[in-house]
Structure formats: C-alpha cells, structure tokens
Scaffold this motif. Sequence first.
Motif, PDB file in Angstrom:
ATOM      1  N   THR A  23       1.006  -1.339  -0.057  1.00 54.17           N
ATOM      2  CA  THR A  23      -0.243   0.025   0.046  1.00 54.17           C
ATOM      3  C   THR A  23       1.026   1.116  -0.212  1.00 54.17           C
ATOM      4  OG1 THR A  23      -0.070   0.149   2.252  1.00 54.17           O
ATOM      5  CG2 THR A  23      -1.864  -1.134   1.146  1.00 54.17           C
ATOM      6  N   MET A  24       0.348   2.124  -0.695  1.00 54.86           N
ATOM      7  CA  MET A  24       1.088   3.642  -0.621  1.00 54.86           C
ATOM      8  C   MET A  24       0.165   4.640  -1.440  1.00 54.86           C
ATOM      9  SD  MET A  24       3.783   3.263  -3.616  1.00 54.86           S
ATOM     10  CE  MET A  24       4.289   4.920  -3.693  1.00 54.86           C
ATOM     11  N   ASP A  25       0.527   5.703  -1.683  1.00 56.06           N
ATOM     12  CA  ASP A  25      -0.295   6.763  -2.490  1.00 56.06           C
ATOM     13  C   ASP A  25       0.016   6.253  -3.726  1.00 56.06           C
ATOM     14  OD1 ASP A  25      -1.584   8.601  -3.392  1.00 56.06           O
ATOM     15  OD2 ASP A  25      -0.671  10.112  -2.321  1.00 56.06           O
ATOM     16  N   TRP A  26      -0.840   5.582  -4.599  1.00 58.08           N
ATOM     17  CA  TRP A  26      -0.433   4.913  -5.873  1.00 58.08           C
ATOM     18  C   TRP A  26      -0.710   6.218  -6.960  1.00 58.08           C
ATOM     19  CZ3 TRP A  26       1.979   0.966  -5.657  1.00 58.08           C
ATOM     20  CH2 TRP A  26       1.870  -0.196  -4.835  1.00 58.08           C
ATOM     21  N   SER A  27      -1.559   7.502  -6.456  1.00 61.21           N
ATOM     22  CA  SER A  27      -1.537   8.541  -7.292  1.00 61.21           C
ATOM     23  C   SER A  27      -0.356   9.145  -7.633  1.00 61.21           C
ATOM     24  CB  SER A  27      -2.518   9.366  -6.921  1.00 61.21           C
ATOM     25  OG  SER A  27      -2.130  10.114  -5.823  1.00 61.21           O
ATOM     26  N   LEU A  28       0.768   8.838  -7.066  1.00 59.78           N
ATOM     27  CA  LEU A  28       1.963   9.561  -7.186  1.00 59.78           C
ATOM     28  C   LEU A  28       2.669   8.884  -8.294  1.00 59.78           C
ATOM     29  CD1 LEU A  28       3.364  10.305  -3.474  1.00 59.78           C
ATOM     30  CD2 LEU A  28       2.428  11.993  -5.286  1.00 59.78           C
ATOM     31  N   ALA A  29       2.346   7.746  -8.568  1.00 61.52           N
ATOM     32  CA  ALA A  29       3.170   7.025  -9.921  1.00 61.52           C
ATOM     33  C   ALA A  29       2.545   7.546 -11.154  1.00 61.52           C
ATOM     34  CB  ALA A  29       2.350   5.303  -9.635  1.00 61.52           C
ATOM     35  N   ASP A  47      -3.958   3.750  -9.324  1.00 55.61           N
ATOM     36  CA  ASP A  47      -2.726   3.269  -9.980  1.00 55.61           C
ATOM     37  C   ASP A  47      -2.984   3.368 -11.508  1.00 55.61           C
ATOM     38  OD1 ASP A  47      -4.281   1.180 -10.544  1.00 55.61           O
ATOM     39  OD2 ASP A  47      -3.096  -0.397  -9.730  1.00 55.61           O
ATOM     40  N   ALA A  48      -3.894   4.054 -11.928  1.00 55.83           N
ATOM     41  CA  ALA A  48      -4.161   4.367 -13.495  1.00 55.83           C
ATOM     42  C   ALA A  48      -4.239   3.018 -14.263  1.00 55.83           C
ATOM     43  CB  ALA A  48      -2.974   5.057 -13.938  1.00 55.83           C
ATOM     44  N   TRP A  49      -4.552   1.751 -13.796  1.00 49.44           N
ATOM     45  CA  TRP A  49      -4.540   0.746 -14.505  1.00 49.44           C
ATOM     46  C   TRP A  49      -6.188   0.289 -14.465  1.00 49.44           C
ATOM     47  CZ3 TRP A  49      -2.796  -1.941 -18.173  1.00 49.44           C
ATOM     48  CH2 TRP A  49      -2.812  -3.206 -18.242  1.00 49.44           C
ATOM     49  N   PRO A  50      -6.657   0.208 -15.700  1.00 53.54           N
ATOM     50  CA  PRO A  50      -8.135  -0.053 -15.639  1.00 53.54           C
ATOM     51  C   PRO A  50      -8.535  -1.447 -15.396  1.00 53.54           C
ATOM     52  CG  PRO A  50      -7.363   0.239 -17.603  1.00 53.54           C
ATOM     53  CD  PRO A  50      -6.169   0.600 -17.197  1.00 53.54           C
ATOM     54  N   THR A  51      -9.595  -1.766 -14.572  1.00 57.56           N
ATOM     55  CA  THR A  51      -9.759  -3.031 -14.524  1.00 57.56           C
ATOM     56  C   THR A  51     -11.259  -3.210 -14.366  1.00 57.56           C
ATOM     57  OG1 THR A  51     -10.341  -2.533 -12.095  1.00 57.56           O
ATOM     58  CG2 THR A  51      -8.020  -3.003 -12.419  1.00 57.56           C
ATOM     59  N   THR A  52     -11.837  -4.764 -14.470  1.00 53.57           N
ATOM     60  CA  THR A  52     -13.262  -4.950 -14.683  1.00 53.57           C
ATOM     61  C   THR A  52     -13.954  -4.417 -13.469  1.00 53.57           C
ATOM     62  OG1 THR A  52     -12.712  -7.077 -13.708  1.00 53.57           O
ATOM     63  CG2 THR A  52     -12.848  -6.849 -16.100  1.00 53.57           C
ATOM     64  N   GLN A  62       1.307  -1.759 -15.620  1.00 52.54           N
ATOM     65  CA  GLN A  62       0.249  -2.605 -15.551  1.00 52.54           C
ATOM     66  C   GLN A  62      -0.348  -2.385 -13.983  1.00 52.54           C
ATOM     67  OE1 GLN A  62       2.451  -5.720 -17.896  1.00 52.54           O
ATOM     68  NE2 GLN A  62       0.560  -6.702 -17.574  1.00 52.54           N
ATOM     69  N   GLY A  63      -0.351  -1.155 -13.376  1.00 55.15           N
ATOM     70  CA  GLY A  63      -0.684  -1.106 -12.187  1.00 55.15           C
ATOM     71  C   GLY A  63       0.178  -1.504 -10.981  1.00 55.15           C
ATOM     72  N   ARG A  64      -0.278  -1.422  -9.771  1.00 55.55           N
ATOM     73  CA  ARG A  64       0.191  -1.893  -8.544  1.00 55.55           C
ATOM     74  C   ARG A  64       0.782  -3.201  -8.298  1.00 55.55           C
ATOM     75  NH1 ARG A  64      -4.779  -2.315  -7.225  1.00 55.55           N
ATOM     76  NH2 ARG A  64      -5.594  -3.318  -5.514  1.00 55.55           N
ATOM     77  N   LYS A  65       0.105  -4.222  -9.025  1.00 56.11           N
ATOM     78  CA  LYS A  65       0.364  -5.680  -8.829  1.00 56.11           C
ATOM     79  C   LYS A  65       1.277  -6.147  -9.878  1.00 56.11           C
ATOM     80  CE  LYS A  65      -4.341  -6.289  -6.941  1.00 56.11           C
ATOM     81  NZ  LYS A  65      -5.554  -7.314  -7.398  1.00 56.11           N
ATOM     82  N   GLY A  66       1.636  -5.267 -11.073  1.00 61.84           N
ATOM     83  CA  GLY A  66       2.593  -5.697 -11.792  1.00 61.84           C
ATOM     84  C   GLY A  66       3.954  -5.271 -11.778  1.00 61.84           C
ATOM     85  N   PRO A  67       4.486  -5.142 -13.026  1.00 55.92           N
ATOM     86  CA  PRO A  67       6.106  -4.858 -13.000  1.00 55.92           C
ATOM     87  C   PRO A  67       6.138  -3.237 -12.561  1.00 55.92           C
ATOM     88  CG  PRO A  67       5.704  -5.554 -15.101  1.00 55.92           C
ATOM     89  CD  PRO A  67       4.202  -5.534 -14.273  1.00 55.92           C
ATOM     90  N   ALA A  68       7.441  -2.935 -11.913  1.00 53.91           N
ATOM     91  CA  ALA A  68       7.838  -1.550 -11.254  1.00 53.91           C
ATOM     92  C   ALA A  68       8.836  -1.154 -11.562  1.00 53.91           C
ATOM     93  CB  ALA A  68       7.298  -1.641  -9.778  1.00 53.91           C
ATOM     94  N   ALA A 125       7.130  -9.821 -13.416  1.00 51.17           N
ATOM     95  CA  ALA A 125       6.056  -9.480 -14.191  1.00 51.17           C
ATOM     96  C   ALA A 125       4.893  -9.349 -13.168  1.00 51.17           C
ATOM     97  CB  ALA A 125       5.568 -10.632 -15.037  1.00 51.17           C
ATOM     98  N   GLY A 126       5.227  -9.957 -11.747  1.00 52.22           N
ATOM     99  CA  GLY A 126       4.052  -9.735 -10.841  1.00 52.22           C
ATOM    100  C   GLY A 126       2.771 -10.686 -11.057  1.00 52.22           C
ATOM    101  N   ASN A 127       1.704 -10.005 -10.465  1.00 51.73           N
ATOM    102  CA  ASN A 127       0.254 -10.701 -10.770  1.00 51.73           C
ATOM    103  C   ASN A 127      -0.784  -9.827 -11.137  1.00 51.73           C
ATOM    104  OD1 ASN A 127      -1.474 -12.744 -11.008  1.00 51.73           O
ATOM    105  ND2 ASN A 127      -1.903 -12.843  -8.805  1.00 51.73           N
ATOM    106  N   PRO A 128      -0.431  -9.021 -12.084  1.00 51.13           N
ATOM    107  CA  PRO A 128      -1.343  -7.833 -12.176  1.00 51.13           C
ATOM    108  C   PRO A 128      -2.785  -8.200 -12.795  1.00 51.13           C
ATOM    109  CG  PRO A 128      -0.173  -7.991 -14.271  1.00 51.13           C
ATOM    110  CD  PRO A 128       0.571  -8.976 -13.250  1.00 51.13           C
TER     111      PRO A 128
END
Length: 392
Positions: free
Chosen positions: A242-248, A381-386, A284-290, A328-331
């Motif tokens: 967890t963190m302030d994802w809007s800063l990404a 995190d700007a990654w669109p999800t269902t 790919q969002g907070r759960k993917g590569p960084a 690759a994480g698990n986005p």
Amino acid sequence: MRFHLPALLLASFLTTPAIAQVPCGGSFSGFVEGLKQEAMAQGHSRATVDGFFASVRQDQKVLAADRRQGVFTLDFTTFARRLISKNRMDRGRSNAQKYAATFDRIEREFGVSPGVLLAFWAFETDYGAVQGDFNTANALVTLSHDCRRPELFRPQVLAAITLYEHGDFDPARTTGAWAGEIGMVQMLPKDILENGVDGDGDGHVLLKSSAPDALMSGGKMLQHLGWRAGEPWLQEVRVPATMDWSLAGLDTALPLSQWQAMGVAPRSGQWLAPGLQGKLILPQGRKGPAFIAYPNFDVYFEWNQSFTYVLTAAYFGTRLMGAPVFDAGNPDPALGTGQMKQLQQKLAAHGHDVGKIDGILGAGTRAAVRAEQQRLGLPADAWPTTELLGRL
C-alpha cells in the motif's frame, strides 16, 4: 517497428520550426517544380536539383502506409516478451563486443550507454537486417505533397538534396522506411545533417551500410535531444502493498529518498543514482512490474511516442547491460478492446477527455482512470480493471 509517429519523426518535428501555410497539394509535377525553385533559392545549383528530382515519383504505397499506421493494444509484459527474444539478446551481446571500440567512443563523446543504442538498433531494424524498402526520395516528396504534415516533410526533402550534394544520398537507390527514415537506427535526412557522424573515417556518413556511422550518429542524436551523460535511465524496483498510488506515473518526479521512505526499493542491488529524482512507472498497475525512471527516460519519448515501446526499449537497454529479467508480478487482467471502448465511453460520460473512443490505453485514458479511481476510493494506479468498469 513503428507506433504513433515513426521513430525520430517526433524528434525532428520538435526541432523543426513551424512553417506557416506550407505549400502542398495540387498537381504533383507543379509541386515538384515549387520544390526545385525553393532548393535553388537556398543555393543549390540547377544541375544538382534536376539530378535529385530526375527519378522522383509519387508513391501511393507511402500514402497507404501513412494512413494505416497502427497503434497496438498489448500490455507491457506481453509486448516486451515478444520483442526481446533470446536471438536479439545474443546478437546484442555479440554486437556489443564486435563494435566495442565504437561504443567506447560513444560513451566518451556523448555519454550514452551501449545498451541504449543496442536496443534501438534491435527494435528499429533488427540490427540492420530490415531497414525498409521504400524509395526515400519518393517517400519524402510524396508526404510533402500530401497535406497532412507538409511542415514536417518538406524540410526533409531539402535536407536530402544537401546529402545528395555531399555524395551521401542516391535519390534513385536510397531506400528506408515509408516515412523517409534511413539506416540502421532510422534517422531522417535533416537529423542526419545535424547529427550525422562519420564513425568509420571514410569521409561519408552512411547509416545504411556502416554500423559505426549509424551508432555514432544515434549517440549524437540522443545527446542533442537532451541525454544526460553517464546517467542511468531505468531501474526495476519493488513496491509496498500500500502507498499513495496516485504519485505513480510520468507526471510526478520525486527524490529517490522520498520513494524509499514510502517503501519503494531496488529489486536488486543499490540505487543506480541516489542523488537523482525519479518517476515511479507501473505499466500494469500496482500488482505488475515496477520501475523507477530517471531523467534520461524522458528522452526516449522524443525518439518514439508510444509508452509501451519506450518502456520496452529502455528495459531492453538495461537487460543488455546486465539487469535481470523483470518480475511480471500478478497484475489484474488487461481489459479487452471492447471493454476498453466501453470504459472510455463511461469516462467520457463522466466528463473526462479521453480523446477518440478507440480501445487504446493512452495518456488521456490513464489520467481519467486515475481520477475515477480516486473518486471511488479505489487504488489510484491508473490501471483499468473490470472492477472499475463495473463501478462506473
């Protein structure tokens, strides 16, 4: 390989002053006569001008290619795995050894790492194997005559005439990409004039046949675009749960000490440049590569506009310099094209400017997704999800 504007097209456009009411259209022969008059007014002889235009013809295949240039919808992980093959890795390492003296000179004079240019060389022309088979003179004159972007292409024609005068361009035989780019790292004539380097010492700048010329010219071009000598460009990181994802994203650069205070850390080793600022990139969002993108990462966008292409090229450059394969994480799964169009329609209905409803995750759509995630209390995190699609 091209997405949005071809590689280096944007860079050339940014360094070319806009020309008010650039002549275009009308009869092709009349247009060519106008180009001849302009070239002679710039000091080229009638014999040079006539020689250059003697074989020039309008090329409908160029116009067709311009109108069908596509934008891909693959996510970063899928795209990177497709482009970065074992063969490209092996050939990159082999070329690094083969042209070690050239790369050493590039680092001394321009401050650009071998990995950066090797990655571009691989992606643009597969290390020179696929340079394009469009007649360059025909392509440039055809696109100048076409009224979509005459202010970009007309100066390229005039630059090509100068290269012809120098003996470095054959209007009948020089070939390249449909948009007029030439050589192993795909540069436009004006960029060759301004940044071309005779890397092999034969008195000519021949980007199609001389790897030292092409690589040295590419290094100088990157320096011209603002590359900061000796600095890194990208580093893979781990992010906290967890963190302030809007800063990404590309809009926020912070000192690495601040990212570290939030729990961001190098995935391996130490920070490459602890005194610099960086941007947290989550393709790919907070759960993917960084990744942390250092200031040099911004220069990539003046070579190509596509975010996924740029990130893949930058990452490949780090791999060629010894970085490990990214995690690759698990986005969350990417939305399909139909779902993305539906999301864009809903975002537009909420007052966001997402541009064309095209199913492509561009900068406008990412910004709108982040804004709605914040409004709905979701991780921004700007990654669109269902889930976001359903909530909207």
